[in-house]
Structures are given as structure tokens and as C-alpha cells.
Design a protein around this motif. Structure first.
Motif, mmCIF file in Angstrom:
data_model
loop_
_atom_site.group_PDB
_atom_site.id
_atom_site.type_symbol
_atom_site.label_atom_id
_atom_site.label_comp_id
_atom_site.label_asym_id
_atom_site.label_seq_id
_atom_site.Cartn_x
_atom_site.Cartn_y
_atom_site.Cartn_z
ATOM 1 N N GLU A 1 -59.083 -28.363 -58.479
ATOM 2 C CA GLU A 1 -57.941 -27.948 -59.298
ATOM 3 C C GLU A 1 -58.067 -26.487 -59.711
ATOM 4 O OE1 GLU A 1 -57.834 -30.793 -62.470
ATOM 5 O OE2 GLU A 1 -56.970 -32.358 -61.212
ATOM 6 N N PHE A 2 -59.265 -25.940 -59.646
ATOM 7 C CA PHE A 2 -59.442 -24.523 -59.960
ATOM 8 C C PHE A 2 -58.930 -23.645 -58.812
ATOM 9 C CE2 PHE A 2 -63.202 -26.310 -62.402
ATOM 10 C CZ PHE A 2 -62.501 -26.378 -63.596
ATOM 11 N N ASP A 3 -59.020 -24.137 -57.575
ATOM 12 C CA ASP A 3 -58.518 -23.391 -56.420
ATOM 13 C C ASP A 3 -56.998 -23.505 -56.304
ATOM 14 O OD1 ASP A 3 -61.071 -22.611 -55.731
ATOM 15 O OD2 ASP A 3 -61.378 -24.280 -54.343
ATOM 16 N N ILE A 4 -56.473 -24.692 -56.600
ATOM 17 C CA ILE A 4 -55.026 -24.928 -56.578
ATOM 18 C C ILE A 4 -54.661 -25.634 -57.889
ATOM 19 C CG2 ILE A 4 -53.085 -25.993 -55.367
ATOM 20 C CD1 ILE A 4 -54.668 -25.920 -52.807
ATOM 21 N N PRO A 5 -54.343 -24.881 -58.930
ATOM 22 C CA PRO A 5 -54.094 -25.491 -60.247
ATOM 23 C C PRO A 5 -52.951 -26.506 -60.268
ATOM 24 C CG PRO A 5 -54.556 -23.158 -60.489
ATOM 25 C CD PRO A 5 -54.426 -23.405 -59.018
ATOM 26 N N LEU A 6 -51.979 -26.385 -59.353
ATOM 27 C CA LEU A 6 -50.903 -27.370 -59.318
ATOM 28 C C LEU A 6 -51.447 -28.785 -59.141
ATOM 29 C CD1 LEU A 6 -47.840 -27.963 -59.264
ATOM 30 C CD2 LEU A 6 -47.943 -27.714 -56.776
ATOM 31 N N ARG A 7 -52.613 -28.910 -58.495
ATOM 32 C CA ARG A 7 -53.229 -30.233 -58.319
ATOM 33 C C ARG A 7 -53.397 -30.956 -59.656
ATOM 34 N NH1 ARG A 7 -57.276 -28.158 -54.004
ATOM 35 N NH2 ARG A 7 -56.471 -29.139 -52.105
ATOM 36 N N ALA A 8 -53.716 -30.204 -60.700
ATOM 37 C CA ALA A 8 -53.939 -30.812 -62.012
ATOM 38 C C ALA A 8 -52.677 -31.489 -62.526
ATOM 39 C CB ALA A 8 -54.419 -29.758 -63.000
ATOM 40 N N VAL A 9 -51.521 -30.896 -62.233
ATOM 41 C CA VAL A 9 -50.246 -31.490 -62.631
ATOM 42 C C VAL A 9 -49.951 -32.715 -61.765
ATOM 43 C CG1 VAL A 9 -47.747 -31.103 -62.785
ATOM 44 C CG2 VAL A 9 -49.340 -29.286 -63.456
ATOM 45 N N LEU A 10 -50.112 -32.571 -60.469
ATOM 46 C CA LEU A 10 -49.804 -33.669 -59.559
ATOM 47 C C LEU A 10 -50.727 -34.866 -59.759
ATOM 48 C CD1 LEU A 10 -49.179 -31.700 -56.233
ATOM 49 C CD2 LEU A 10 -47.537 -32.329 -58.004
ATOM 50 N N ASN A 11 -51.933 -34.615 -60.225
ATOM 51 C CA ASN A 11 -52.917 -35.684 -60.392
ATOM 52 C C ASN A 11 -52.884 -36.342 -61.763
ATOM 53 O OD1 ASN A 11 -53.958 -35.331 -57.805
ATOM 54 N ND2 ASN A 11 -55.520 -33.874 -58.468
ATOM 55 N N HIS A 12 -52.059 -35.824 -62.678
ATOM 56 C CA HIS A 12 -52.113 -36.313 -64.063
ATOM 57 C C HIS A 12 -51.245 -37.575 -64.229
ATOM 58 C CE1 HIS A 12 -52.305 -36.425 -68.390
ATOM 59 N NE2 HIS A 12 -53.186 -35.452 -68.356
#
Length: 235
Positions: free
Chosen positions: A213-224
Motif C-alpha cells: 500500500e506504500f507503493d500504490i496507496p489506492l490499495r489501502a482504499v480498495l482493501n478497506h
């Protein structure tokens, strides 16, 4: 994973119409449920036509509040200010008198201005709709890849956080920002992610894969798991 609904549009005009309808409904529902509505807005060319359309609708604007998703740490009259952009596109016509909460304050840095901004955002109601964009580097809001402050922004229970991005073609020379945190995004009743073009679509698909998620922060939104997310995409 977030509760994600993907909608694909043939044109930006169709996406604009859908976004305007979603915002209108979100505002109406917020007023019906809470007596007032809050929309968190992003800058950028994708939402601009919807903002302009919305500004002329006969809504109960005296019961609506608008606040920023993120902001460069520049004066409100700066050419790159998101606040200036929102005043030019949304806070016009019938929406001219709508209550607006800025992120940029008089502090000399985003770090120094954080406490005041956090206090202002804590005073707001739960957002009815939050509009996010996404960059070709996978950032959303001002949660930029490997930025100074990113880890804190993804883990804190604060609503906003200061960010200092790594300068790139995407960030431009203004790297100091204030941004909603991941927690700040998850608080919204509904989140909309706007994507246009094949390059960003490819990054969105990459963000859905396993990785940092640090490389692609959008992952944090998609994974929440607590986020209800509508993804709007057009070529």
C-alpha cells in the motif's frame, strides 16, 4: 475488501451526468437524515463539469457544507490551489453561499497547520459523499507513494494529515500537502473514485492486485472493508 461497484461510461459527458445525479442524491439524503449534508471534494478536470452543473441546481444549499479532500500548501489565490478551483467551479451560482471548510490555514507549513485543520474537520458531520481522484502513480487524495507522512496517514485515527510527497511529474514542484487520511476517507457514507483514460485504468487494475500500500496507496482504499466505493471510469 471495500464494497466496490464499478461503472463504465462511454463518454465523459455520461460520467458527468452520473456523478451529478449521485451528488444530488447524496446531498438530499444527508439533509433528510441529518438535517444537513457534507460533500468532500477533490480538484481535477474529471469532476469539474459535474460541479458546475450542480452549482445551478435548486438544492437546499444553506444546509450543505463543502470541504476539501486534499490541498497543496499554497495560498488560496495560487494557480494550483484546489480551494480556488472549487470556488471557480462549485461555489458559484445557487451554491455561492454554501459553507466551505478549507484545509490551508495561516500556518507556514502543513505540519504546523495540522492541529488547526484537524480541529476544523472534527467539527464537521460525517460526510455523505467523498469524491476521490487517482493519479497514474496510484495516489489518491494526497496519499502519494512512499511520501513522508504516508504511513501515518494510512494508520492514524486522525481525519487529516500533512504529507510531503516525493517530487515527480505527477506531484509537480509543490510537494507539501494536507490530505484526508485513510480513516478520514472511510468515515464517508459513500465514496466515489473517478478514473479517466487507459493509463489510469491500468493502474487501478494493478491496485486491485496484492502488493504494498506504500507503493500504490489506492490499495489501502480498495482493501478497506468499511468503504462503500463507486468507481466511475471512462476512456
Amino acid at each position: 475488501m471495500a464494497n466496490i461497484v464499478e461503472r463504465i461510461f462511454e463518454s465523459k459527458a455520461q460520467m458527468t451526468e452520473a456523478l451529478a445525479s449521485l451528488l444530488e442524491a447524496g446531498i438530499a439524503n444527508g439533509i433528510k437524515q441529518d438535517g444537513k449534508a457534507l460533500v468532500m471534494v477533490s480538484g481535477g478536470s474529471s469532476p469539474a463539469p459535474a460541479y458546475k452543473y450542480l452549482s445551478d441546481l435548486p438544492l437546499e444549499w444553506d444546509k450543505v457544507s463543502i470541504a476539501m479532500v486534499d490541498e497543496r500548501w499554497v495560498e488560496p489565490n495560487h494557480a494550483k490551489s484546489n480551494e480556488a478551483f472549487i470556488h471557480e467551479t462549485l461555489l458559484q451560482n445557487k451554491a455561492a453561499g454554501t459553507h466551505f471548510t478549507a484545509m490551508k490555514n495561516v500556518a507556514s507549513s502543513a505540519i504546523d497547520g495540522h492541529a488547526h485543520c484537524e480541529e476544523a474537520y472534527n467539527a464537521l458531520k460525517i460526510p455523505d459523499v467523498t469524491i476521490l481522484g487517482m493519479g497514474p502513480d496510484g495516489h489518491t487524495a494526497s496519499l502519494f507513494p512512499n511520501a513522508q507522512g504516508l504511513e501515518h496517514g494510512l494508520k492514524t485515527s486522525n481525519i487529516v494529515c500533512p504529507i510531503n510527497a516525493i517530487e515527480s511529474e505527477v506531484t509537480g514542484s509543490i510537494t507539501e500537502r494536507m490530505s484526508l487520511t485513510l480513516h478520514g476517507i472511510t468515515r464517508s457514507k459513500e465514496v466515489v473514485l473517478l478514473i479517466s483514460g487507459e493509463e489510469k485504468r491500468a493502474m487501478y487494475e494493478q491496485a486491485k492486485t496484492h502488493g504494498s500500500e506504500f507503493d500504490i496507496p489506492l490499495r489501502a482504499v480498495l482493501n478497506h472493508p468499511d468503504i462503500t466505493l463507486s468507481v466511475f471510469w471512462c476512456p
